[in-house]
Design an enzyme around this catalytic site. Sequence first.
Site, PDB file in Angstrom:
ATOM      1  N   LYS A  29       0.833  -1.215   0.000  1.00  0.00           N
ATOM      2  CA  LYS A  29       0.000   0.000   0.000  1.00  0.00           C
ATOM      3  C   LYS A  29       0.860   1.254   0.000  1.00  0.00           C
ATOM      4  CE  LYS A  29      -2.524   2.753   3.373  1.00  0.00           C
ATOM      5  NZ  LYS A  29      -1.512   3.402   4.210  1.00  0.00           N
ATOM      6  N   ASN A  30       1.808   1.325   0.934  1.00  0.00           N
ATOM      7  CA  ASN A  30       2.525   2.592   1.090  1.00  0.00           C
ATOM      8  C   ASN A  30       3.545   2.853  -0.015  1.00  0.00           C
ATOM      9  OD1 ASN A  30       0.954   3.383   3.192  1.00  0.00           O
ATOM     10  ND2 ASN A  30       2.358   2.658   4.799  1.00  0.00           N
ATOM     11  N   ARG A  87      -3.831  10.518   3.243  1.00  0.00           N
ATOM     12  CA  ARG A  87      -2.516  11.055   3.560  1.00  0.00           C
ATOM     13  C   ARG A  87      -1.655  11.229   2.310  1.00  0.00           C
ATOM     14  NH1 ARG A  87      -1.503  14.204   7.256  1.00  0.00           N
ATOM     15  NH2 ARG A  87       0.707  14.545   7.457  1.00  0.00           N
ATOM     16  N   CYS A 133      -4.979   8.537   8.781  1.00  0.00           N
ATOM     17  CA  CYS A 133      -5.363   7.920  10.058  1.00  0.00           C
ATOM     18  C   CYS A 133      -5.160   8.881  11.234  1.00  0.00           C
ATOM     19  CB  CYS A 133      -4.522   6.670  10.302  1.00  0.00           C
ATOM     20  SG  CYS A 133      -5.059   5.272   9.333  1.00  0.00           S
ATOM     21  N   ARG A 143       0.159  15.229  12.462  1.00  0.00           N
ATOM     22  CA  ARG A 143       0.920  14.767  11.297  1.00  0.00           C
ATOM     23  C   ARG A 143       1.414  15.973  10.498  1.00  0.00           C
ATOM     24  NH1 ARG A 143      -1.771   9.309   8.968  1.00  0.00           N
ATOM     25  NH2 ARG A 143       0.334   9.064   8.184  1.00  0.00           N
ATOM     26  N   PRO A 144       2.471  16.633  10.998  1.00  0.00           N
ATOM     27  CA  PRO A 144       2.955  17.843  10.338  1.00  0.00           C
ATOM     28  C   PRO A 144       3.612  17.538   8.986  1.00  0.00           C
ATOM     29  CG  PRO A 144       4.461  17.191  12.091  1.00  0.00           C
ATOM     30  CD  PRO A 144       3.311  16.231  12.136  1.00  0.00           C
ATOM     31  N   ILE A 145       3.732  18.578   8.131  1.00  0.00           N
ATOM     32  CA  ILE A 145       4.458  18.386   6.869  1.00  0.00           C
ATOM     33  C   ILE A 145       5.590  19.412   6.744  1.00  0.00           C
ATOM     34  CG2 ILE A 145       2.582  17.246   5.600  1.00  0.00           C
ATOM     35  CD1 ILE A 145       2.118  19.980   4.190  1.00  0.00           C
ATOM     36  N   ASP A 146       6.075  19.888   7.914  1.00  0.00           N
ATOM     37  CA  ASP A 146       7.124  20.907   7.883  1.00  0.00           C
ATOM     38  C   ASP A 146       8.388  20.438   7.163  1.00  0.00           C
ATOM     39  OD1 ASP A 146       7.042  19.285  10.400  1.00  0.00           O
ATOM     40  OD2 ASP A 146       9.046  20.127  10.624  1.00  0.00           O
ATOM     41  N   GLN A 147       8.712  19.148   7.258  1.00  0.00           N
ATOM     42  CA  GLN A 147       9.935  18.665   6.604  1.00  0.00           C
ATOM     43  C   GLN A 147       9.771  18.595   5.078  1.00  0.00           C
ATOM     44  OE1 GLN A 147      12.915  18.210   8.396  1.00  0.00           O
ATOM     45  NE2 GLN A 147      11.531  19.275   9.802  1.00  0.00           N
ATOM     46  N   ASP A 169       3.539   0.517  12.068  1.00  0.00           N
ATOM     47  CA  ASP A 169       2.292   0.028  11.461  1.00  0.00           C
ATOM     48  C   ASP A 169       1.965  -1.407  11.871  1.00  0.00           C
ATOM     49  OD1 ASP A 169       2.216   2.488  10.275  1.00  0.00           O
ATOM     50  OD2 ASP A 169       2.809   1.801   8.285  1.00  0.00           O
ATOM     51  N   ILE A 174       6.919   6.674  17.185  1.00  0.00           N
ATOM     52  CA  ILE A 174       6.691   7.467  15.964  1.00  0.00           C
ATOM     53  C   ILE A 174       5.449   8.354  16.100  1.00  0.00           C
ATOM     54  CG2 ILE A 174       6.425   7.377  13.439  1.00  0.00           C
ATOM     55  CD1 ILE A 174       8.981   5.952  14.245  1.00  0.00           C
ATOM     56  N   ARG A 234      -9.410   0.789   3.474  1.00  0.00           N
ATOM     57  CA  ARG A 234      -8.455   1.736   2.879  1.00  0.00           C
ATOM     58  C   ARG A 234      -7.120   1.059   2.590  1.00  0.00           C
ATOM     59  NH1 ARG A 234      -7.072   5.573   6.736  1.00  0.00           N
ATOM     60  NH2 ARG A 234      -5.324   5.650   5.317  1.00  0.00           N
TER      61      ARG A 234
HETATM   62  C1  EPZ Z   1       4.035   6.937   6.525  1.00  0.00           C
HETATM   63  O1  EPZ Z   1       3.356   8.064   7.038  1.00  0.00           O
HETATM   64  C2  EPZ Z   1       2.992   5.857   6.380  1.00  0.00           C
HETATM   65  N1  EPZ Z   1       1.935   6.337   5.504  1.00  0.00           N
HETATM   66  C3  EPZ Z   1       2.432   5.510   7.763  1.00  0.00           C
HETATM   67  O2  EPZ Z   1       1.585   4.386   7.597  1.00  0.00           O
HETATM   68  C4  EPZ Z   1       3.568   5.106   8.704  1.00  0.00           C
HETATM   69  O3  EPZ Z   1       3.056   4.921  10.001  1.00  0.00           O
HETATM   70  C5  EPZ Z   1       4.643   6.179   8.725  1.00  0.00           C
HETATM   71  O4  EPZ Z   1       5.074   6.485   7.376  1.00  0.00           O
HETATM   72  C6  EPZ Z   1       5.873   5.754   9.512  1.00  0.00           C
HETATM   73  O5  EPZ Z   1       6.410   4.574   8.979  1.00  0.00           O
HETATM   74  C7  EPZ Z   1       2.120   6.339   4.199  1.00  0.00           C
HETATM   75  O6  EPZ Z   1       3.145   5.928   3.676  1.00  0.00           O
HETATM   76  C8  EPZ Z   1       0.985   6.833   3.363  1.00  0.00           C
HETATM   77  P1  EPZ Z   1       6.377  10.042   8.532  1.00  0.00           P
HETATM   78  P2  EPZ Z   1       4.052   9.499   6.995  1.00  0.00           P
HETATM   79  O7  EPZ Z   1       6.475  11.285   7.756  1.00  0.00           O
HETATM   80  O8  EPZ Z   1       4.911   9.567   5.803  1.00  0.00           O
HETATM   81  C9  EPZ Z   1       7.089  13.286  11.997  1.00  0.00           C
HETATM   82  C10 EPZ Z   1      -0.375   3.138   7.657  1.00  0.00           C
HETATM   83  O9  EPZ Z   1      -0.944   2.602   8.625  1.00  0.00           O
HETATM   84  N2  EPZ Z   1       7.089  14.275  10.897  1.00  0.00           N
HETATM   85  O10 EPZ Z   1       7.418   8.986   8.330  1.00  0.00           O
HETATM   86  O11 EPZ Z   1       2.985  10.509   7.159  1.00  0.00           O
HETATM   87  C11 EPZ Z   1       5.710  12.679  12.216  1.00  0.00           C
HETATM   88  O12 EPZ Z   1       4.912  13.484  13.062  1.00  0.00           O
HETATM   89  C12 EPZ Z   1       0.169   4.539   7.797  1.00  0.00           C
HETATM   90  O13 EPZ Z   1      -0.219   2.596   6.552  1.00  0.00           O
HETATM   91  C13 EPZ Z   1       7.401  15.591  11.193  1.00  0.00           C
HETATM   92  O14 EPZ Z   1       7.662  15.967  12.332  1.00  0.00           O
HETATM   93  O15 EPZ Z   1       4.934   9.412   8.306  1.00  0.00           O
HETATM   94  C14 EPZ Z   1       6.058  11.325  12.807  1.00  0.00           C
HETATM   95  O16 EPZ Z   1       6.277  11.472  14.176  1.00  0.00           O
HETATM   96  C15 EPZ Z   1      -0.233   5.190   9.075  1.00  0.00           C
HETATM   97  N3  EPZ Z   1       7.409  16.489  10.154  1.00  0.00           N
HETATM   98  C16 EPZ Z   1       7.393  10.965  12.142  1.00  0.00           C
HETATM   99  O17 EPZ Z   1       7.906  12.204  11.618  1.00  0.00           O
HETATM  100  C17 EPZ Z   1       7.152  16.118   8.863  1.00  0.00           C
HETATM  101  O18 EPZ Z   1       7.189  16.993   7.972  1.00  0.00           O
HETATM  102  C18 EPZ Z   1       7.297   9.963  11.006  1.00  0.00           C
HETATM  103  O19 EPZ Z   1       6.310  10.403  10.071  1.00  0.00           O
HETATM  104  C19 EPZ Z   1       6.855  14.790   8.585  1.00  0.00           C
HETATM  105  C20 EPZ Z   1       6.819  13.869   9.631  1.00  0.00           C
END
Ligand code: EPZ
Length: 420
Positions: free
Chosen positions: A22-23, A94, A118, A123-127, A306, A328, A398
């Site tokens: 999926k991801n 997402r 979810c 779930r910030p997108i600052d990075q 996950d 996480i 989903r």
């Molecule tokens: C992906 O989410 C997956 N989703 C999630 O799976 C998974 O839990 C996660 O990666 C971690 O492995 C998809 O691929 C669609 P991250 P993502 O950016 O990319 C922080 C599922 O069940 N962060 O790796 O949104 C954030 O808050 C889903 O299939 C920032 O601070 O996760 C978190 O603590 C749920 N700033 C950590 O990083 C940012 O700009 C990891 O998030 C981005 C993230």
Amino acid sequence: MERLVVNGGCTLKGEVNINGAKNAAVAILPAAILASEGKCIIENIPDIEDVHCLERILRSLGCGINKIDDNTLEIDASDITSVNACTEEVRRMRASYYFIGGLLARFKSARVELPGGCPIGVRPIDQHIKGFEALGAEVTIEHGAVAVKANKLIGANIFFDVVSVGATINVMLAATLAEGTTILENVAKEPHVVDVANFLNSMGADIKGAGTDIIRIKGVSALRGCNYSVIPDQIEAGTFMIAAAATRGDVTITNVIPKHLESISAKLIEMGAIIEEGDDCIRVTVDKPLKGVNIKTAPYPGFPTDIQQPMSILLSKVSGRSIVTETIWENRHKHLDELKKMGASVKVEGRTAIMDGVEKLTGAIVKATDLRAGAAMVIAGLIAEGRTEICDIEHIDRGYPHIERKFRELGADITRIRVE
Ligand code: EPZ
């Protein structure tokens, strides 16, 4: 509205085939918009609601979509007519944020509704934004949408503050067509990050190092369509491994990459399960009582967040105490409130759950509070006495293709019912 009804007490036996990840798929589909000529034929796409949603978003941007079969899509992005992804569907999921990186790379402009997904924490997108800005884009957030634009994108060195799957992939997408070289450091190493890089390279991109801490992207002038097959789903495979162990079954999980499952296999072995690895399959059996273990989630190759929720169900019914620490997401123990309705002994303190194994769980009406929580409640139903009814299963649909059919084929008593 639909629910899943599970009558517990079965022992899962047989073979289950794992679908495409999926991801990976939810990033590869938006990435296909980078092909300014030729069609992408993508195989092994999971037949799930998130993918159907992405198909509709791609169509709304002007992509031609030909569904060759349930798991194969042909995407023609040569005549995209819009850089505006602002629909309810974009808001709901997402992975729609990958349209920001993709459209920015190809058209130097995009407007994309802020993504949903979810409810597992902030779930910030600052990075993501930091990466786009480093490449030369101007990013604004207005009226609930992210607007990006640039005259041109220029390669840069970017060090991420946190390891993020989404930011790594999104900035990688944006950098594929930038002038010069981009170096991404402190990146995510998940198998799906590598899969997206491989897909982009098949389209003509020049990306090296995916799967390590540093990714180097040499910008190219254009990308073209290609044929590609998505990797197997590490998380779907892990879910079935845990279900097999939880029901003390004998299940062979096929179409997997055992290397991607090592952290899950290691924990199951520590608990006392038997894991046999083949080239592309894993067999899980149990011949003695399982015992509690401690789990701490971490980015790949650590124990996947996950899989934490399905794993905690198994831990709730084995002997001894287990401590589950979620590093996480700050809010990924909500399924344990549901599990308590079934008799589990759990105490949650912040990001840590302390679980004392109980002799039995009993069926109840419970909610799928998010995607993986939903799969976790299915496992809870399988090992509980009596009938469990799981509500809000749209979360499960989903991300898990045909979940009840797959469990039924392994001997589970599970049906989908419609309720008013
Ligand atoms: C992906 O989410 C997956 N989703 C999630 O799976 C998974 O839990 C996660 O990666 C971690 O492995 C998809 O691929 C669609 P991250 P993502 O950016 O990319 C922080 C599922 O069940 N962060 O790796 O949104 C954030 O808050 C889903 O299939 C920032 O601070 O996760 C978190 O603590 C749920 N700033 C950590 O990083 C940012 O700009 C990891 O998030 C981005 C993230």
